[in-house]
Design a protein around this motif. Structure first.
Motif, PDB file in Angstrom:
ATOM      1  N   GLN A   1      -0.778  21.840  11.992  1.00  6.56           N
ATOM      2  CA  GLN A   1      -0.912  21.180  10.689  1.00  6.56           C
ATOM      3  C   GLN A   1      -0.085  19.883  10.626  1.00  6.56           C
ATOM      4  O   GLN A   1      -0.518  18.887  10.041  1.00  6.56           O
ATOM      5  N   VAL A   2       1.092  19.897  11.234  1.00  9.68           N
ATOM      6  CA  VAL A   2       1.930  18.693  11.251  1.00  9.68           C
ATOM      7  C   VAL A   2       1.253  17.600  12.082  1.00  9.68           C
ATOM      8  O   VAL A   2       1.241  16.419  11.689  1.00  9.68           O
ATOM      9  N   VAL A   3       0.668  17.968  13.205  1.00 14.80           N
ATOM     10  CA  VAL A   3      -0.055  16.998  14.039  1.00 14.80           C
ATOM     11  C   VAL A   3      -1.228  16.398  13.258  1.00 14.80           C
ATOM     12  O   VAL A   3      -1.411  15.176  13.218  1.00 14.80           O
ATOM     13  N   GLU A   4      -1.997  17.254  12.612  1.00 13.90           N
ATOM     14  CA  GLU A   4      -3.181  16.787  11.880  1.00 13.90           C
ATOM     15  C   GLU A   4      -2.803  15.807  10.766  1.00 13.90           C
ATOM     16  O   GLU A   4      -3.418  14.739  10.611  1.00 13.90           O
ATOM     17  N   ALA A   5      -1.794  16.141   9.992  1.00 16.51           N
ATOM     18  CA  ALA A   5      -1.374  15.270   8.884  1.00 16.51           C
ATOM     19  C   ALA A   5      -0.849  13.934   9.401  1.00 16.51           C
ATOM     20  O   ALA A   5      -1.151  12.867   8.845  1.00 16.51           O
TER      21      ALA A   5
ATOM     22  N   SER B   1       0.852  -1.195   0.000  1.00 12.90           N
ATOM     23  CA  SER B   1       0.000   0.000   0.000  1.00 12.90           C
ATOM     24  C   SER B   1       0.881   1.235   0.000  1.00 12.90           C
ATOM     25  O   SER B   1       1.669   1.442   0.927  1.00 12.90           O
ATOM     26  N   ILE B   2       0.742   2.031  -1.066  1.00  8.27           N
ATOM     27  CA  ILE B   2       1.525   3.264  -1.172  1.00  8.27           C
ATOM     28  C   ILE B   2       0.682   4.435  -0.668  1.00  8.27           C
ATOM     29  O   ILE B   2      -0.472   4.616  -1.085  1.00  8.27           O
ATOM     30  N   ILE B   3       1.260   5.200   0.252  1.00  5.36           N
ATOM     31  CA  ILE B   3       0.592   6.388   0.795  1.00  5.36           C
ATOM     32  C   ILE B   3       1.512   7.582   0.574  1.00  5.36           C
ATOM     33  O   ILE B   3       2.653   7.594   1.042  1.00  5.36           O
ATOM     34  N   GLY B   4       1.025   8.578  -0.151  1.00  2.00           N
ATOM     35  CA  GLY B   4       1.793   9.799  -0.358  1.00  2.00           C
ATOM     36  C   GLY B   4       1.446  10.839   0.691  1.00  2.00           C
ATOM     37  O   GLY B   4       0.279  10.995   1.059  1.00  2.00           O
ATOM     38  N   VAL B   5       2.476  11.519   1.188  1.00  2.00           N
ATOM     39  CA  VAL B   5       2.248  12.579   2.175  1.00  2.00           C
ATOM     40  C   VAL B   5       2.967  13.843   1.679  1.00  2.00           C
ATOM     41  O   VAL B   5       4.149  14.032   1.937  1.00  2.00           O
ATOM     42  N   PRO B   6       2.245  14.711   0.952  1.00  2.00           N
ATOM     43  CA  PRO B   6       2.879  15.899   0.358  1.00  2.00           C
ATOM     44  C   PRO B   6       3.089  17.010   1.388  1.00  2.00           C
ATOM     45  O   PRO B   6       2.526  18.095   1.303  1.00  2.00           O
ATOM     46  N   MET B   7       3.930  16.715   2.348  1.00  2.00           N
ATOM     47  CA  MET B   7       4.155  17.585   3.510  1.00  2.00           C
ATOM     48  C   MET B   7       5.409  18.427   3.313  1.00  2.00           C
ATOM     49  O   MET B   7       6.479  17.893   3.030  1.00  2.00           O
ATOM     50  N   ASP B   8       5.264  19.737   3.459  1.00  2.00           N
ATOM     51  CA  ASP B   8       6.456  20.598   3.446  1.00  2.00           C
ATOM     52  C   ASP B   8       6.467  21.544   4.641  1.00  2.00           C
ATOM     53  O   ASP B   8       7.252  22.486   4.685  1.00  2.00           O
ATOM     54  N   LEU B   9       5.604  21.279   5.631  1.00  2.00           N
ATOM     55  CA  LEU B   9       5.464  22.202   6.764  1.00  2.00           C
ATOM     56  C   LEU B   9       6.397  21.870   7.919  1.00  2.00           C
ATOM     57  O   LEU B   9       6.499  22.622   8.874  1.00  2.00           O
ATOM     58  N   GLY B  10       7.109  20.734   7.831  1.00  2.00           N
ATOM     59  CA  GLY B  10       8.049  20.370   8.880  1.00  2.00           C
ATOM     60  C   GLY B  10       9.412  21.020   8.715  1.00  2.00           C
ATOM     61  O   GLY B  10      10.303  20.808   9.521  1.00  2.00           O
ATOM     62  N   GLN B  11       9.561  21.832   7.642  1.00  2.00           N
ATOM     63  CA  GLN B  11      10.836  22.516   7.387  1.00  2.00           C
ATOM     64  C   GLN B  11      10.532  23.800   6.612  1.00  2.00           C
ATOM     65  O   GLN B  11       9.377  24.179   6.488  1.00  2.00           O
ATOM     66  N   SER B  12      11.557  24.457   6.103  1.00  2.00           N
ATOM     67  CA  SER B  12      11.326  25.810   5.583  1.00  2.00           C
ATOM     68  C   SER B  12      11.599  25.987   4.092  1.00  2.00           C
ATOM     69  O   SER B  12      11.515  27.091   3.588  1.00  2.00           O
ATOM     70  N   ARG B  13      11.908  24.912   3.365  1.00  2.00           N
ATOM     71  CA  ARG B  13      12.189  25.053   1.934  1.00  2.00           C
ATOM     72  C   ARG B  13      11.048  24.452   1.138  1.00  2.00           C
ATOM     73  O   ARG B  13      10.746  23.259   1.255  1.00  2.00           O
ATOM     74  N   ARG B  14      10.413  25.271   0.309  1.00  2.41           N
ATOM     75  CA  ARG B  14       9.268  24.804  -0.466  1.00  2.41           C
ATOM     76  C   ARG B  14       9.703  23.777  -1.514  1.00  2.41           C
ATOM     77  O   ARG B  14      10.818  23.786  -1.976  1.00  2.41           O
TER      78      ARG B  14
ATOM     79  N   ILE C   1       0.012  -3.677  -6.115  1.00  2.00           N
ATOM     80  CA  ILE C   1       0.165  -2.311  -5.613  1.00  2.00           C
ATOM     81  C   ILE C   1      -1.194  -1.668  -5.398  1.00  2.00           C
ATOM     82  O   ILE C   1      -2.044  -1.670  -6.291  1.00  2.00           O
ATOM     83  N   HIS C   2      -1.391  -1.143  -4.217  1.00  2.00           N
ATOM     84  CA  HIS C   2      -2.586  -0.366  -3.895  1.00  2.00           C
ATOM     85  C   HIS C   2      -2.116   1.063  -3.628  1.00  2.00           C
ATOM     86  O   HIS C   2      -1.599   1.355  -2.552  1.00  2.00           O
ATOM     87  N   ASP C   3      -2.256   1.921  -4.632  1.00  2.00           N
ATOM     88  CA  ASP C   3      -1.836   3.316  -4.457  1.00  2.00           C
ATOM     89  C   ASP C   3      -3.015   4.094  -3.880  1.00  2.00           C
ATOM     90  O   ASP C   3      -4.017   4.311  -4.556  1.00  2.00           O
ATOM     91  N   LEU C   4      -2.886   4.479  -2.625  1.00  2.00           N
ATOM     92  CA  LEU C   4      -3.984   5.152  -1.920  1.00  2.00           C
ATOM     93  C   LEU C   4      -3.972   6.662  -2.144  1.00  2.00           C
ATOM     94  O   LEU C   4      -4.745   7.384  -1.519  1.00  2.00           O
ATOM     95  N   GLY C   5      -3.086   7.135  -3.032  1.00  2.00           N
ATOM     96  CA  GLY C   5      -3.040   8.566  -3.314  1.00  2.00           C
ATOM     97  C   GLY C   5      -2.366   9.337  -2.196  1.00  2.00           C
ATOM     98  O   GLY C   5      -1.631   8.770  -1.382  1.00  2.00           O
ATOM     99  N   ASP C   6      -2.624  10.638  -2.153  1.00  2.00           N
ATOM    100  CA  ASP C   6      -1.959  11.522  -1.188  1.00  2.00           C
ATOM    101  C   ASP C   6      -2.915  11.979  -0.096  1.00  2.00           C
ATOM    102  O   ASP C   6      -4.083  12.282  -0.359  1.00  2.00           O
ATOM    103  N   ILE C   7      -2.385  12.040   1.116  1.00  2.00           N
ATOM    104  CA  ILE C   7      -3.136  12.603   2.238  1.00  2.00           C
ATOM    105  C   ILE C   7      -3.270  14.114   2.024  1.00  2.00           C
ATOM    106  O   ILE C   7      -2.275  14.783   1.714  1.00  2.00           O
ATOM    107  N   PRO C   8      -4.469  14.679   2.168  1.00  2.00           N
ATOM    108  CA  PRO C   8      -4.588  16.143   2.028  1.00  2.00           C
ATOM    109  C   PRO C   8      -3.905  16.861   3.195  1.00  2.00           C
ATOM    110  O   PRO C   8      -4.043  16.457   4.348  1.00  2.00           O
TER     111      PRO C   8
END
Length: 300
Positions: A71-75, A6-19, A44-51
């Motif tokens: 936001q980091v806690v919520e994600a 199971s693939i889970i994408g997490v498009p997170m950039d809030l844990g650091q400072s470079r976009r 493969i089960h691609d579950l897409g990205d977490i909002p």
């Protein structure tokens, strides 16, 4: 379990400072991660990205100096719940980051299923800071400490329990940039670390043999958390916090091949791929190549 991924994408950039690191999951998919794993006969089960809920502007928690805490806690809460469900289905969780703060959620969801979860932290950094020791307040430098129960309770308490892992079940590989507070924590808790000094002296085969033997004795599952900045920036330039003098591409393939042969791994994540800082998606392509070796791709 490993037959179904199971693939889970997490498009997170809030844990650091470079976009840009929020595009890491897309970059790895674009580099052929799913096709590579399907060629190796996995379902493969691609579950897409977490909002990810983005604040209008970066926030800093006044009491703890942590950036974008809510936001980091919520994600990570969402990720932990998804990972938990996939393990219940007996699927192998493979998580694409995003910055390394997502390991907080990965380890929360995974550790619920193991008494003694082992962790291989393949990284230039220890990620063992807390609000008190962090020079920056960036949460991507804290996930290993958080998983040990050290840090802000909103982070340590995801899924309602802490700690998620034990210090004696961790092996850090490739460290070459450790803050003073991290060094102290490593000494105090007896965390096993192979710095680049040890890697240079011993060689990757010996380091991996020792790591596998060490974890086999004491764990009932092993999670690989691979930060692409563990590799040298000449091989993986698209990372937010590059540190020269890192692990080579070939050494990394060997490490993945030896892990695959050991049959120890029960989950994995690949993080800190930042296509904005990259050269023609080179770093995502390296990540996908390493996934191939980790899941059984052979040259003959």
């Amino acid at each position: 379990m490993k037959n179904k991924i199971s693939i889970i994408g997490v498009p997170m950039d809030l844990g650091q400072s470079r976009r840009g690191v929020d595009m890491g999951p897309s970059a790895m998919r674009y580099a052929g991660a799913i096709e590579k794993l399907e060629e190796l006969d996995y379902q493969i089960h691609d579950l897409g990205d977490i909002p990810i809920n983005r604040p209008d502007k970066p926030t800093t928690d006044n009491s703890s100096n942590l950036k974008n805490l809510a936001q980091v806690v919520e994600a990570n809460q969402k990720l932990a719940e998804m990972v938990d469900k996939e393990i219940e289905k007996r699927h192998f969780p493979l998580i694409f980051g995003g910055d390394h703060s997502i390991a907080i959620g990965s380890l929360a969801g995974i550790s619920k299923h193991y008494e003694n979860l082992g962790v291989i932290w393949y990284d230039a950094h220890g990620d063992l800071n807390s609000g008190e020791t962090s020079p920056s307040g960036n949460i991507h430098g804290m996930p290993l400490a958080v998983s040990l129960g050290i840090g802000h309770e909103k982070l340590t308490n995801i899924l309602g329990f802490a700690p998620k892992i034990k210090p004696e079940n961790i092996v850090i590989i490739g460290a070459r940039s450790l803050d003073p507070g991290e060094r102290e924590l490593i000494r105090d808790r007896g965390i096993k670390v192979y710095t680049m000094h040890e890697l240079d002296r011993m060689g990757m085969p010996k380091v991996m043999e020792e790591t596998i033997s060490y974890l086999k004795e004491r764990t009932d599952g092993v999670h690989l958390s691979l930060d692409l900045d563990g590799l040298d920036p000449s091989e993986a330039p698209g990372v937010g916090t590059p540190v020269i003098g890192g692990i080579t591409y070939r050494e990394s393939h060997l490490a993945m091949e030896m892990l695959e042969e050991s049959k120890l791994l029960t989950s994995a994540e690949f993080v800190e791929v930042n296509p904005i800082l990259d050269e023609k998606n080179k770093t995502a392509t390296v990540a996908v190549g390493l996934m191939g070796s980790l899941f059984g791709e052979k040259l003959k």
